[in-house]
Design a protein around this motif. Sequence first.
Motif, PDB file in Angstrom:
ATOM      1  N   SER A   1       3.593   3.048  -2.543  1.00 51.95           N
ATOM      2  CA  SER A   1       4.196   2.953  -3.883  1.00 51.95           C
ATOM      3  C   SER A   1       5.723   2.901  -3.806  1.00 51.95           C
ATOM      4  CB  SER A   1       3.769   4.152  -4.728  1.00 51.95           C
ATOM      5  OG  SER A   1       4.222   5.347  -4.120  1.00 51.95           O
TER       6      SER A   1
ATOM      7  N   TYR B   1      -0.927   7.833  -5.972  1.00 49.39           N
ATOM      8  CA  TYR B   1       0.378   7.161  -6.173  1.00 49.39           C
ATOM      9  C   TYR B   1       0.266   5.889  -7.014  1.00 49.39           C
ATOM     10  CZ  TYR B   1       1.769  10.493  -2.693  1.00 49.39           C
ATOM     11  OH  TYR B   1       2.001  11.677  -2.038  1.00 49.39           O
TER      12      TYR B   1
ATOM     13  N   THR C   1      -6.189  14.669  13.407  1.00 49.54           N
ATOM     14  CA  THR C   1      -5.842  13.437  12.683  1.00 49.54           C
ATOM     15  C   THR C   1      -6.278  12.178  13.448  1.00 49.54           C
ATOM     16  OG1 THR C   1      -3.660  13.410  13.672  1.00 49.54           O
ATOM     17  CG2 THR C   1      -3.840  14.420  11.481  1.00 49.54           C
TER      18      THR C   1
ATOM     19  N   ALA D   1      -4.286  10.222   6.029  1.00 49.17           N
ATOM     20  CA  ALA D   1      -4.464  11.479   6.755  1.00 49.17           C
ATOM     21  C   ALA D   1      -3.732  12.610   6.033  1.00 49.17           C
ATOM     22  CB  ALA D   1      -3.921  11.321   8.166  1.00 49.17           C
ATOM     23  N   ALA D   2      -2.554  12.293   5.514  1.00 48.17           N
ATOM     24  CA  ALA D   2      -1.746  13.333   4.882  1.00 48.17           C
ATOM     25  C   ALA D   2      -1.868  13.290   3.357  1.00 48.17           C
ATOM     26  CB  ALA D   2      -0.287  13.138   5.278  1.00 48.17           C
ATOM     27  N   ALA D   3      -2.090  12.100   2.806  1.00 51.10           N
ATOM     28  CA  ALA D   3      -2.108  11.956   1.342  1.00 51.10           C
ATOM     29  C   ALA D   3      -3.199  10.966   0.960  1.00 51.10           C
ATOM     30  CB  ALA D   3      -0.750  11.444   0.876  1.00 51.10           C
ATOM     31  N   ASP D   4      -3.372  10.772  -0.363  1.00 52.35           N
ATOM     32  CA  ASP D   4      -4.336   9.788  -0.841  1.00 52.35           C
ATOM     33  C   ASP D   4      -3.591   8.798  -1.733  1.00 52.35           C
ATOM     34  OD1 ASP D   4      -6.300   8.297  -1.969  1.00 52.35           O
ATOM     35  OD2 ASP D   4      -7.608   9.976  -2.475  1.00 52.35           O
TER      36      ASP D   4
ATOM     37  N   GLN E   1      -7.729   3.878  16.992  1.00 53.83           N
ATOM     38  CA  GLN E   1      -7.399   4.183  15.599  1.00 53.83           C
ATOM     39  C   GLN E   1      -7.351   2.902  14.776  1.00 53.83           C
ATOM     40  OE1 GLN E   1      -6.657   7.162  13.884  1.00 53.83           O
ATOM     41  NE2 GLN E   1      -7.642   8.013  15.683  1.00 53.83           N
TER      42      GLN E   1
ATOM     43  N   THR F   1       0.910   1.282  17.206  1.00 53.51           N
ATOM     44  CA  THR F   1       0.528   0.392  18.311  1.00 53.51           C
ATOM     45  C   THR F   1      -0.225  -0.813  17.740  1.00 53.51           C
ATOM     46  OG1 THR F   1       0.404   2.212  19.877  1.00 53.51           O
ATOM     47  CG2 THR F   1      -0.958   0.283  20.357  1.00 53.51           C
TER      48      THR F   1
ATOM     49  N   HIS G   1      -6.290  11.064  22.509  1.00 51.66           N
ATOM     50  CA  HIS G   1      -6.311  10.846  21.055  1.00 51.66           C
ATOM     51  C   HIS G   1      -7.455  11.596  20.362  1.00 51.66           C
ATOM     52  CE1 HIS G   1      -3.101   7.982  21.369  1.00 51.66           C
ATOM     53  NE2 HIS G   1      -3.745   7.358  22.330  1.00 51.66           N
TER      54      HIS G   1
ATOM     55  N   ARG H   1      -7.929  -1.798  10.748  1.00 47.24           N
ATOM     56  CA  ARG H   1      -6.715  -2.618  10.748  1.00 47.24           C
ATOM     57  C   ARG H   1      -6.988  -4.017  11.321  1.00 47.24           C
ATOM     58  NH1 ARG H   1      -3.098   1.957  13.667  1.00 47.24           N
ATOM     59  NH2 ARG H   1      -3.655   3.658  12.276  1.00 47.24           N
TER      60      ARG H   1
ATOM     61  N   ARG I   1      -9.357   0.181   2.751  1.00 48.54           N
ATOM     62  CA  ARG I   1      -8.712  -0.327   3.974  1.00 48.54           C
ATOM     63  C   ARG I   1      -9.364  -1.641   4.404  1.00 48.54           C
ATOM     64  NH1 ARG I   1      -4.922   2.799   6.779  1.00 48.54           N
ATOM     65  NH2 ARG I   1      -4.802   4.858   5.870  1.00 48.54           N
TER      66      ARG I   1
ATOM     67  N   TYR J   1       0.834  -1.220   0.000  1.00 41.47           N
ATOM     68  CA  TYR J   1       0.000   0.000   0.000  1.00 41.47           C
ATOM     69  C   TYR J   1       0.861   1.259   0.000  1.00 41.47           C
ATOM     70  CZ  TYR J   1       0.829  -0.614   5.011  1.00 41.47           C
ATOM     71  OH  TYR J   1       1.429  -0.813   6.234  1.00 41.47           O
TER      72      TYR J   1
HETATM   73  C1  LIG Z   1      -2.624   9.853  11.018  1.00 44.49           C
HETATM   74  C2  LIG Z   1      -2.695   8.423  10.676  1.00 44.49           C
HETATM   75  O1  LIG Z   1      -3.599   7.736  11.051  1.00 44.49           O
HETATM   76  N1  LIG Z   1      -1.698   7.927   9.948  1.00 44.49           N
HETATM   77  C3  LIG Z   1      -1.628   6.512   9.609  1.00 44.49           C
HETATM   78  C4  LIG Z   1      -1.845   6.322   8.143  1.00 44.49           C
HETATM   79  O2  LIG Z   1      -0.850   7.016   7.465  1.00 44.49           O
HETATM   80  P1  LIG Z   1      -1.258   8.243   6.614  1.00 44.49           P
HETATM   81  O3  LIG Z   1      -2.731   8.413   6.625  1.00 44.49           O
HETATM   82  O4  LIG Z   1      -0.481   9.392   7.139  1.00 44.49           O
HETATM   83  O5  LIG Z   1      -0.764   7.926   5.201  1.00 44.49           O
HETATM   84  P2  LIG Z   1      -0.571   9.082   4.144  1.00 44.49           P
HETATM   85  O6  LIG Z   1       0.808   9.616   4.254  1.00 44.49           O
HETATM   86  O7  LIG Z   1      -1.722  10.019   4.262  1.00 44.49           O
HETATM   87  O8  LIG Z   1      -0.645   8.276   2.807  1.00 44.49           O
HETATM   88  C5  LIG Z   1      -1.848   7.636   2.352  1.00 44.49           C
HETATM   89  C6  LIG Z   1      -1.450   6.418   1.579  1.00 44.49           C
HETATM   90  O9  LIG Z   1      -0.596   6.814   0.491  1.00 44.49           O
HETATM   91  C7  LIG Z   1       0.531   5.992   0.458  1.00 44.49           C
HETATM   92  N2  LIG Z   1       1.656   6.706  -0.154  1.00 44.49           N
HETATM   93  C8  LIG Z   1       2.102   7.873   0.347  1.00 44.49           C
HETATM   94  C9  LIG Z   1       3.214   8.510  -0.235  1.00 44.49           C
HETATM   95  C10 LIG Z   1       3.832   7.935  -1.369  1.00 44.49           C
HETATM   96  O10 LIG Z   1       4.803   8.425  -1.919  1.00 44.49           O
HETATM   97  N3  LIG Z   1       3.328   6.759  -1.828  1.00 44.49           N
HETATM   98  C11 LIG Z   1       2.267   6.135  -1.255  1.00 44.49           C
HETATM   99  O11 LIG Z   1       1.869   5.082  -1.734  1.00 44.49           O
HETATM  100  C12 LIG Z   1       0.787   5.642   1.913  1.00 44.49           C
HETATM  101  O12 LIG Z   1       1.590   4.487   2.068  1.00 44.49           O
HETATM  102  C13 LIG Z   1      -0.639   5.420   2.404  1.00 44.49           C
HETATM  103  O13 LIG Z   1      -1.059   4.113   2.092  1.00 44.49           O
HETATM  104  O14 LIG Z   1      -1.732   4.984   7.745  1.00 44.49           O
HETATM  105  C14 LIG Z   1      -0.448   4.430   8.051  1.00 44.49           C
HETATM  106  C15 LIG Z   1      -0.455   2.975   7.570  1.00 44.49           C
HETATM  107  O15 LIG Z   1      -1.500   2.295   8.179  1.00 44.49           O
HETATM  108  C16 LIG Z   1      -0.178   4.510   9.546  1.00 44.49           C
HETATM  109  O16 LIG Z   1       1.103   4.002   9.845  1.00 44.49           O
HETATM  110  C17 LIG Z   1      -0.261   5.961   9.977  1.00 44.49           C
HETATM  111  O17 LIG Z   1      -0.139   6.035  11.378  1.00 44.49           O
HETATM  112  C18 LIG Z   1       0.623   7.128  11.887  1.00 44.49           C
HETATM  113  C19 LIG Z   1       2.089   6.717  11.977  1.00 44.49           C
HETATM  114  C20 LIG Z   1       0.080   7.529  13.240  1.00 44.49           C
HETATM  115  O18 LIG Z   1       0.708   8.201  14.010  1.00 44.49           O
HETATM  116  N4  LIG Z   1      -1.133   7.115  13.562  1.00 44.49           N
HETATM  117  C21 LIG Z   1      -1.762   7.346  14.828  1.00 44.49           C
HETATM  118  C22 LIG Z   1      -2.966   8.285  14.683  1.00 44.49           C
HETATM  119  C23 LIG Z   1      -2.238   6.021  15.338  1.00 44.49           C
HETATM  120  O19 LIG Z   1      -2.721   5.193  14.605  1.00 44.49           O
HETATM  121  N5  LIG Z   1      -2.065   5.791  16.640  1.00 44.49           N
HETATM  122  C24 LIG Z   1      -2.515   4.613  17.314  1.00 44.49           C
HETATM  123  C25 LIG Z   1      -2.034   4.681  18.766  1.00 44.49           C
HETATM  124  C26 LIG Z   1      -3.141   4.961  19.656  1.00 44.49           C
HETATM  125  C27 LIG Z   1      -2.846   4.547  21.107  1.00 44.49           C
HETATM  126  O20 LIG Z   1      -1.695   4.491  21.567  1.00 44.49           O
HETATM  127  O21 LIG Z   1      -3.850   4.291  21.775  1.00 44.49           O
HETATM  128  C28 LIG Z   1      -1.833   3.364  16.762  1.00 44.49           C
HETATM  129  O22 LIG Z   1      -2.465   2.290  16.740  1.00 44.49           O
HETATM  130  O23 LIG Z   1      -0.636   3.468  16.464  1.00 44.49           O
END
Ligand SMILES: CC(=O)N[C@H]1[C@@H](OP(=O)(O)OP(=O)(O)OC[C@H]2O[C@@H](n3ccc(=O)[nH]c3=O)[C@H](O)[C@@H]2O)O[C@H](CO)[C@@H](O)[C@@H]1O[C@H](C)C(=O)N[C@@H](C)C(=O)N[C@H](CCC(=O)O)C(=O)O
Length: 497
Positions: free
Chosen positions: A29, A51, A208, A44-47, A180, A151, A204, A186, A84, A27
Motif C-alpha cells: 500500500s 492495508y 518464518t 509473515a509479519a502482516a496481512d 521459499q 533470492t 531455512h 513466486r 499470491r 502489493y
Molecule cells: C518472511 C517472508 O517470507 N517474507 C517475505 C514476504 O514479506 P512479509 O510476509 O514479511 O510481508 P509482511 O510484512 O508480512 O506484509 C504482508 C503484505 O502486506 C503488505 N503491506 C505491509 C505493510 C504496509 O504498510 N502495507 C502493505 O501493503 C506487504 O507489502 C505484503 O504484501 O513477502 C515479501 C514480498 O514477496 C518478501 O520480500 C519477504 O521476504 C523477506 C525479505 C525474506 O527474508 N524472506 C525469506 C524467508 C526468503 O524468501 N528467502 C529466500 C532465500 C532462500 C535461499 O537463499 O535459499 C528468498 O528467495 O529470498
Amino acid sequence: MLFCELLQGTGYAGDLSSDLVAQDLVYDSRIAEPGDVFVCLPGAAADGHAYAKAAYDRGCRLFVAERPLSLPEDAAVALVKNSRAALAVMSRNLFGDPAKELTVIGVTGTKGKTTVTHLIKSVLEAGGVKTGIIGTNGVHFGEIHYKTVNTTPESYEIQKTFREMVKAGCECVCMEVSSQGLMTGRVAGIQFQIGVFTNLSPDHIGPTEHKDFADYMHWKAQLFRQCDLGLVNFDDPHVKEITASATCELIGYGLSEGCAYRGRDIRLVREPGFLGVDFAGETPLGTQGFRLNQPGRFSVYNALVAVAVGQHLGISLPTAARALSKAAIPGRVELVDALPFCTVVLDFAHNEVSMHAILETLREYHPKRLICLFGSVGDRSQLRRAAMAQTAARLCDYCILTSDNPGNEDPMSILSDMEKGMGEAKGRYVTIPDRAAAVKYAVDMAEEGDILLFAGKGHEDYQLIHGQRVPFCERELIRHYAALRLGQPEAEDTVAG
Ligand SMILES: CC(=O)N[C@H]1[C@@H](OP(=O)(O)OP(=O)(O)OC[C@H]2O[C@@H](n3ccc(=O)[nH]c3=O)[C@H](O)[C@@H]2O)O[C@H](CO)[C@@H](O)[C@@H]1O[C@H](C)C(=O)N[C@@H](C)C(=O)N[C@H](CCC(=O)O)C(=O)O
Ligand SMILES: Nc1ncnc2c1ncn2[C@@H]1O[C@H](COP(=O)(O)OP(=O)(O)OP(=O)(O)O)[C@@H](O)[C@H]1O
C-alpha cells in the motif's frame, strides 16, 4: 489493460464491470498509486488485507483479495482463493507472458545456486547466447545490474524483469529458485525448460521459513514438477527424494559412475595467485579437459552442470571450457590479489554447511596455516553460531571471530555464542568485534604459505548493525591493509566504507 483481462486464469469471483481499466499491479500500500490494482497478500509479519483501505486512500479502486473487504462502494473487489497465486497469474498477463520468449532455467539446492547461475551465464554467453540472471546477487543482463530483496523475487518482479530482458535481446534467463520462492508461488505458472538441482542439507528451517526438513525438501522438489528437463546431482544423498515426484526428463551429473556428465581425474592446483582445479569432464558428446578458476571438488559439480546446460543449448565443449577457465563470481570463493606470499580468499559462506565445504576444500590445498575470519548473523538461530564456530575450530589452525550482520542483536552476545562453539572444539582464536580491525589483524598475521579465508560477507558491500546499513567492502579493506603492510603509499586511497 482491462481488469477482467488481467484477472484471466485466476478463477476469480465477483461481479465486476467489464470496462474497468487497470494500469499496474501493486502489493504494498505504501507505494500504491491511482489506477493500480492492489493485491492483498497474507504475509509473515502482516496481512495485506489490513492495508486495503490505505491503498484506497492513495487512490486505488481495484482490489484482489482472499476475503471481502470493507471499502467504500466505488471499490471493485475480485475474490480469489490464493492471492499470491493470483498475483503470479496477473503479473504474467500484465507483462504478456515473457517466459514464452525466453529459455528459462531454474537452479535450486541448498548451496551453489548463485555460483551455478553465474557459471551458466558465462558458458552461454561465450557461445553467443545473451543471458540474464536473477538471484541473491541481484539481476544482471547486458550492462544492467540491480539488487533484489529476495533470492527469488516476488512474481510481479520476476515477470517484469523477464520482459525487460526480452526487450534487451536476451534469449535465456537463468534464475535461482529458492524453496521459499516455490512455496510462496513466486514462480507459479512458469514452466522451466531446464531445472537444476545442486545439493540438499538442512537449512531455512524456522518459524518464518520451513516447518521441518521434509517441508523444505518438498518445496525444493517442486521445481522438477514444473520443468521439462531436470539436471540433477546424482551423488547427493537426497537426490531420490528430490526426484521422486518429478514430471520431467532427468539427467544426472556428478563424480560417480552412471552420470551422463561425469567428472574424473580431479587435481587441485595451487600456484602463486591461483587456486583452482583441473578435471576431465565426460559428457554424451565427448570428453574435455577443464581448468577452473575456483577451488575444490564442489566447483567440479558446479562446472559440470554448467557444461550440461550449455550442451543442451548447443554450446560446444571447448567453448564451455574456455568460459569456465575465466569465470569468477564476486564474493564466491573469490581470490583477492593482495598479499603475494599467501592466498587470500573472500567467500559468502555464512552457515555451517558452506563453512564446512569451503574449509575442507581449502585444507586439501595443504596451506601452512588455514586462518579464517568470520562472524555470525544476528536475529537468527543461536545454534547456527556455535555449529559454525565448531566447524571452523576443527578445520582451521586459527580463527578470528568478529561481527557479520548483527542486525538488531548485541554483537557481543553473538560472539559469546560463537565462543561457546570454539571452546567446545578447543579452537585457537582471537575475538575482535569491529570487523575492519579484525581484517587488519588477519592481514598483519599472514605468513608465507598461509591461506586466509574471509567468510560471510562475500559480495555484500554493507554491514547491518542496529537496523542501519553501514557501508563495508571487505575486498577493499583487505587491499588497503595489505598495501599498508607492504608499504605501498596508494593504500590511503583504496578504502571504501
Ligand atoms: C518472511 C517472508 O517470507 N517474507 C517475505 C514476504 O514479506 P512479509 O510476509 O514479511 O510481508 P509482511 O510484512 O508480512 O506484509 C504482508 C503484505 O502486506 C503488505 N503491506 C505491509 C505493510 C504496509 O504498510 N502495507 C502493505 O501493503 C506487504 O507489502 C505484503 O504484501 O513477502 C515479501 C514480498 O514477496 C518478501 O520480500 C519477504 O521476504 C523477506 C525479505 C525474506 O527474508 N524472506 C525469506 C524467508 C526468503 O524468501 N528467502 C529466500 C532465500 C532462500 C535461499 O537463499 O535459499 C528468498 O528467495 O529470498
Ligand atoms: N556445489 C556446492 N556445494 C557445496 N558448497 C558450495 C557449492 N558451491 C558453492 N559452495 C559454497 O557455498 C557458498 C555459497 O555458494 P552460493 O552462493 O553459490 O550458494 P547459494 O545456494 O546461492 O547460497 P545462499 O542460499 O546462501 O545464497 C560458496 O561461497 C561456497 O563456499
